[in-house]
Design a protein around this motif. Structure first.
Motif, PDB file in Angstrom:
ATOM      1  N   ASP A 252      41.322  40.433  21.522  1.00 44.38           N
ATOM      2  CA  ASP A 252      41.417  41.116  20.223  1.00 44.38           C
ATOM      3  C   ASP A 252      40.071  41.130  19.508  1.00 44.38           C
ATOM      4  OD1 ASP A 252      44.075  41.545  20.705  1.00 44.38           O
ATOM      5  OD2 ASP A 252      44.796  39.944  19.373  1.00 44.38           O
ATOM      6  N   ARG A 253      39.380  40.009  19.560  1.00 44.72           N
ATOM      7  CA  ARG A 253      38.072  39.941  18.895  1.00 44.72           C
ATOM      8  C   ARG A 253      37.060  40.864  19.575  1.00 44.72           C
ATOM      9  NH1 ARG A 253      36.582  35.848  15.582  1.00 44.72           N
ATOM     10  NH2 ARG A 253      34.896  37.324  15.207  1.00 44.72           N
ATOM     11  N   TYR A 254      37.098  40.903  20.887  1.00 42.10           N
ATOM     12  CA  TYR A 254      36.176  41.781  21.598  1.00 42.10           C
ATOM     13  C   TYR A 254      36.489  43.246  21.298  1.00 42.10           C
ATOM     14  CZ  TYR A 254      33.474  44.066  25.210  1.00 42.10           C
ATOM     15  OH  TYR A 254      32.581  44.889  25.856  1.00 42.10           O
ATOM     16  N   ALA A 255      37.768  43.600  21.262  1.00 40.80           N
ATOM     17  CA  ALA A 255      38.167  44.980  20.953  1.00 40.80           C
ATOM     18  C   ALA A 255      37.708  45.378  19.551  1.00 40.80           C
ATOM     19  CB  ALA A 255      39.679  45.126  21.080  1.00 40.80           C
ATOM     20  N   LEU A 257      35.091  44.109  17.932  1.00 36.47           N
ATOM     21  CA  LEU A 257      33.636  44.281  18.001  1.00 36.47           C
ATOM     22  C   LEU A 257      33.267  45.622  18.629  1.00 36.47           C
ATOM     23  CD1 LEU A 257      32.088  40.849  19.096  1.00 36.47           C
ATOM     24  CD2 LEU A 257      31.730  42.071  16.950  1.00 36.47           C
ATOM     25  N   GLU A 258      33.980  45.970  19.688  1.00 37.17           N
ATOM     26  CA  GLU A 258      33.692  47.233  20.375  1.00 37.17           C
ATOM     27  C   GLU A 258      33.935  48.423  19.457  1.00 37.17           C
ATOM     28  OE1 GLU A 258      34.187  48.437  24.996  1.00 37.17           O
ATOM     29  OE2 GLU A 258      36.029  47.886  23.928  1.00 37.17           O
ATOM     30  N   LYS A 259      34.996  48.372  18.690  1.00 36.52           N
ATOM     31  CA  LYS A 259      35.302  49.448  17.728  1.00 36.52           C
ATOM     32  C   LYS A 259      34.212  49.541  16.667  1.00 36.52           C
ATOM     33  CE  LYS A 259      38.828  50.935  14.409  1.00 36.52           C
ATOM     34  NZ  LYS A 259      40.160  50.590  13.798  1.00 36.52           N
ATOM     35  N   ASN A 260      33.794  48.405  16.120  1.00 35.65           N
ATOM     36  CA  ASN A 260      32.738  48.394  15.100  1.00 35.65           C
ATOM     37  C   ASN A 260      31.412  48.893  15.672  1.00 35.65           C
ATOM     38  OD1 ASN A 260      34.574  47.353  13.288  1.00 35.65           O
ATOM     39  ND2 ASN A 260      33.871  45.233  13.513  1.00 35.65           N
ATOM     40  N   TRP A 261      31.121  48.520  16.909  1.00 40.23           N
ATOM     41  CA  TRP A 261      29.896  48.947  17.581  1.00 40.23           C
ATOM     42  C   TRP A 261      29.843  50.477  17.688  1.00 40.23           C
ATOM     43  CZ3 TRP A 261      25.191  47.663  19.065  1.00 40.23           C
ATOM     44  CH2 TRP A 261      24.587  48.283  20.164  1.00 40.23           C
ATOM     45  N   ARG A 262      30.941  51.078  18.157  1.00 43.43           N
ATOM     46  CA  ARG A 262      30.985  52.539  18.274  1.00 43.43           C
ATOM     47  C   ARG A 262      30.824  53.196  16.913  1.00 43.43           C
ATOM     48  NH1 ARG A 262      35.399  51.500  21.925  1.00 43.43           N
ATOM     49  NH2 ARG A 262      36.838  52.029  20.227  1.00 43.43           N
ATOM     50  N   VAL A 377      23.781  40.721  13.208  1.00 42.07           N
ATOM     51  CA  VAL A 377      24.334  41.834  13.982  1.00 42.07           C
ATOM     52  C   VAL A 377      23.988  41.698  15.463  1.00 42.07           C
ATOM     53  CG1 VAL A 377      24.363  43.396  12.009  1.00 42.07           C
ATOM     54  CG2 VAL A 377      22.362  43.356  13.489  1.00 42.07           C
ATOM     55  N   ARG A 378      22.792  41.223  15.771  1.00 39.93           N
ATOM     56  CA  ARG A 378      22.408  41.059  17.173  1.00 39.93           C
ATOM     57  C   ARG A 378      23.218  39.947  17.838  1.00 39.93           C
ATOM     58  NH1 ARG A 378      16.238  42.636  17.646  1.00 39.93           N
ATOM     59  NH2 ARG A 378      16.006  40.768  18.912  1.00 39.93           N
ATOM     60  N   ASN A 379      23.374  38.828  17.141  1.00 35.83           N
ATOM     61  CA  ASN A 379      24.158  37.731  17.711  1.00 35.83           C
ATOM     62  C   ASN A 379      25.615  38.130  17.926  1.00 35.83           C
ATOM     63  OD1 ASN A 379      22.013  35.927  17.782  1.00 35.83           O
ATOM     64  ND2 ASN A 379      22.404  35.148  15.729  1.00 35.83           N
ATOM     65  N   GLU A 380      26.156  38.892  16.984  1.00 32.73           N
ATOM     66  CA  GLU A 380      27.566  39.272  17.086  1.00 32.73           C
ATOM     67  C   GLU A 380      27.790  40.317  18.172  1.00 32.73           C
ATOM     68  OE1 GLU A 380      31.528  38.647  15.435  1.00 32.73           O
ATOM     69  OE2 GLU A 380      29.673  37.528  15.712  1.00 32.73           O
ATOM     70  N   TYR A 381      26.930  41.337  18.223  1.00 31.55           N
ATOM     71  CA  TYR A 381      27.119  42.435  19.172  1.00 31.55           C
ATOM     72  C   TYR A 381      26.625  42.115  20.586  1.00 31.55           C
ATOM     73  CZ  TYR A 381      28.596  45.872  15.676  1.00 31.55           C
ATOM     74  OH  TYR A 381      29.295  46.581  14.722  1.00 31.55           O
ATOM     75  N   VAL A 382      25.799  41.089  20.732  1.00 27.92           N
ATOM     76  CA  VAL A 382      25.277  40.763  22.058  1.00 27.92           C
ATOM     77  C   VAL A 382      25.851  39.429  22.541  1.00 27.92           C
ATOM     78  CG1 VAL A 382      23.210  40.360  23.442  1.00 27.92           C
ATOM     79  CG2 VAL A 382      23.182  42.094  21.652  1.00 27.92           C
ATOM     80  N   PHE A 383      25.479  38.346  21.891  1.00 23.29           N
ATOM     81  CA  PHE A 383      25.873  37.027  22.375  1.00 23.29           C
ATOM     82  C   PHE A 383      27.366  36.748  22.188  1.00 23.29           C
ATOM     83  CE2 PHE A 383      21.301  35.562  21.334  1.00 23.29           C
ATOM     84  CZ  PHE A 383      20.857  36.051  22.549  1.00 23.29           C
ATOM     85  N   HIS A 384      27.858  36.976  20.966  1.00 21.77           N
ATOM     86  CA  HIS A 384      29.261  36.653  20.712  1.00 21.77           C
ATOM     87  C   HIS A 384      30.186  37.577  21.502  1.00 21.77           C
ATOM     88  CE1 HIS A 384      32.072  34.839  17.391  1.00 21.77           C
ATOM     89  NE2 HIS A 384      32.337  34.394  18.607  1.00 21.77           N
ATOM     90  N   ALA A 385      29.777  38.830  21.649  1.00 22.15           N
ATOM     91  CA  ALA A 385      30.566  39.756  22.459  1.00 22.15           C
ATOM     92  C   ALA A 385      30.706  39.243  23.886  1.00 22.15           C
ATOM     93  CB  ALA A 385      29.923  41.144  22.439  1.00 22.15           C
ATOM     94  N   GLN A 386      29.602  38.730  24.442  1.00 21.58           N
ATOM     95  CA  GLN A 386      29.649  38.213  25.810  1.00 21.58           C
ATOM     96  C   GLN A 386      30.532  36.973  25.895  1.00 21.58           C
ATOM     97  OE1 GLN A 386      27.988  39.229  29.166  1.00 21.58           O
ATOM     98  NE2 GLN A 386      29.949  38.168  29.157  1.00 21.58           N
TER      99      GLN A 386
END
Length: 440
Positions: A252-255, A257-262, A377-386
């Motif tokens: 759910d958290r990844y989904a 993040l993916e929505k916010n990224w787009r 934003v970088r930590n959330e979209y890159v590291f935390h996403a992974q």
């Protein structure tokens, strides 16, 4: 017979009174009252200039945990801002540098933290860093935590009320000293990153918050992780259900993040880019590349690194995690969130104390807040996403305590680019001639 009965009744009355007295003495209120003079005495002894007396009292005050921290802070709160010795004493009680601004008690023993977690029902927030949290020269990101996060009133209250705090050094932090030859020396740290793990009461990871975040985003992540940690703590050892709960949470958290990224890429009118996959597998990543992973840390470290590692700054390209966006576009993306990032008075007080009198406070604060926004934003979209992706795919969900060690190793090896296989953290290039004997 009458006399015997009277004596028996008298004995019963005395025994009853004794039981009542014993009950009163044994009550928590009475016990606390009896402890108070001892606590007050320990506070005074901890401030003693006699080192042995002070160290013994500090050790005893740590047994009182937050109560010991509060007692010392209340006794000397007016003197702490202008008395480095008192601040150092409080730091030793807390095991955190600049504790007068945060008033947080930290465990250094994970087993003791797990015991406290089980007793209180609170999850554990376990920090991993280079260096030691109670040293001025721990790694840059941990120093930023002590400025932007822990002194923040809302963050500090949340940590005190709802988490058991623990920290552990990943490895010593590299330091460099520049001697100007006239008595002045500049000492600073090089490379290294930090991460907060949210653990259940058995010390098993449920989430991880990598690197520096704004206070506001840090609180949001903590509250989300706290909810899932409390959920798994209440499963009565059902490991199958625990796994199910954690996989769903991270999916759910990844989904999200993916929505916010787009959405963010659309707002910036940038072409679509996948949030993942992330591929960072170079075991020989340089200190220069590792430094560029975080904006705030890069501002501190890169000028010195470019002069000490033998790697020309102009030839360094962004490491693969951030290749999907240029530095310019990462900065543009961060500006979408700039109005959500601000330092409160507790953080500003710490900054003011550490700045040169000739520095412009407003300039430094604005620059630091911009760096925090970019790191968030970088930590959330890159590291935390992974990290979410790892958990969502069923990794690091084992019930044994070695899971935390495995997750931490992978974070430092693949995300932070400071693998344990490189004892020099990328600071020694064996293919560059220095004219000096080889290091051992």
């Amino acid at each position: 017979m009458l006399v015997k009965t009277t004596l028996a009744n008298s004995c019963f009355t005395l025994l009853s009174l004794g039981a009542i007295a014993f009950s009163a003495i044994s009550s928590p209120q009475a016990a606390r009252a009896s402890e108070q003079p001892s606590l007050d005495s320990l506070v005074q002894q901890a401030a003693s200039k006699d080192q042995v007396t002070s160290q013994q009292a500090i050790a005893r005050l740590r047994e009182f945990k937050n109560e010991g921290v509060d007692a010392f802070w209340k006794a000397y709160q007016k003197d702490l801002p202008n008395n480095p010795q008192l601040r150092a004493t409080l730091d030793a009680i807390c095991q955190q540098k600049d504790c007068d601004a945060s008033k947080l008690y930290w465990y250094k023993d994970l087993e003791a933290a797990k015991t406290a977690s089980k007793e209180t029902g609170k999850p554990i927030l376990s920090l991993r860093l280079l260096g030691n949290l109670n040293d001025e020269l721990s790694c840059a990101n941990s120093r930023f935590f002590r400025t932007a996060l822990y002194p923040n009133a809302a963050v500090s209250q949340l940590l005190r009320d709802r988490f058991i705090l623990h920290w552990q050094s990943e490895r010593p932090v590299p330091k460099v000293t520049i001697d100007f030859g006239d008595g002045r020396k500049l000492e600073q740290t090089l490379t290294g990153n930090s991460i907060h793990y949210v653990l259940d009461s058995e010390g098993r990871p449920v989430d991880a918050i990598p690197g520096l975040y704004s206070p506001q985003a840090f609180i949001e992540n903590l509250k989300d992780a706290e909810r899932v940690a409390n959920s798994v703590n209440n499963l009565n050892g059902d490991l199958s259900l625990r796994r199910e709960v954690l996989v769903k949470y991270h999916r759910d958290r990844y989904a999200k993040l993916e929505k916010n990224w787009r959405s963010d890429l659309t707002r910036l009118r940038l072409p679509p880019q996948p949030l993942l996959p992330l591929a960072v597998t170079d075991p020989k990543a340089s200190a220069m590349l590792a430094s560029r992973l975080t904006v705030g840390k890069m501002m501190v470290e890169l000028p010195t690194l470019s002069r000490t590692t033998g790697e020309p700054l102009a030839e360094v390209t962004p490491p693969s995690p951030f290749a999907k966006l240029s530095d310019v576009n990462w900065a543009r993306l961060a500006r979408l969130y700039q109005n959500r990032v601000y330092l409160d008075q507790g953080s500003l007080n710490v900054m003011q104390r550490k700045l040169s009198p000739s520095a412009s406070m407003s300039t430094v604060v604005n620059s630091f807040e911009r760096a925090i926004t970019q790191d968030t934003v970088r930590n959330e979209y890159v590291f935390h996403a992974q990290i979410h992706n790892w958990f969502a795919n069923g990794e690091f969900l084992n019930s044994d305590t070695a899971t935390l060690t495995a997750l931490n190793r992978r974070v430092y090896d693949e995300l932070f680019l400071t693998p344990a296989s490189d004892p020099w953290l990328g600071l020694v290039n064996e293919n560059v001639y220095t004219g000096l004997s080889k290091v051992n």
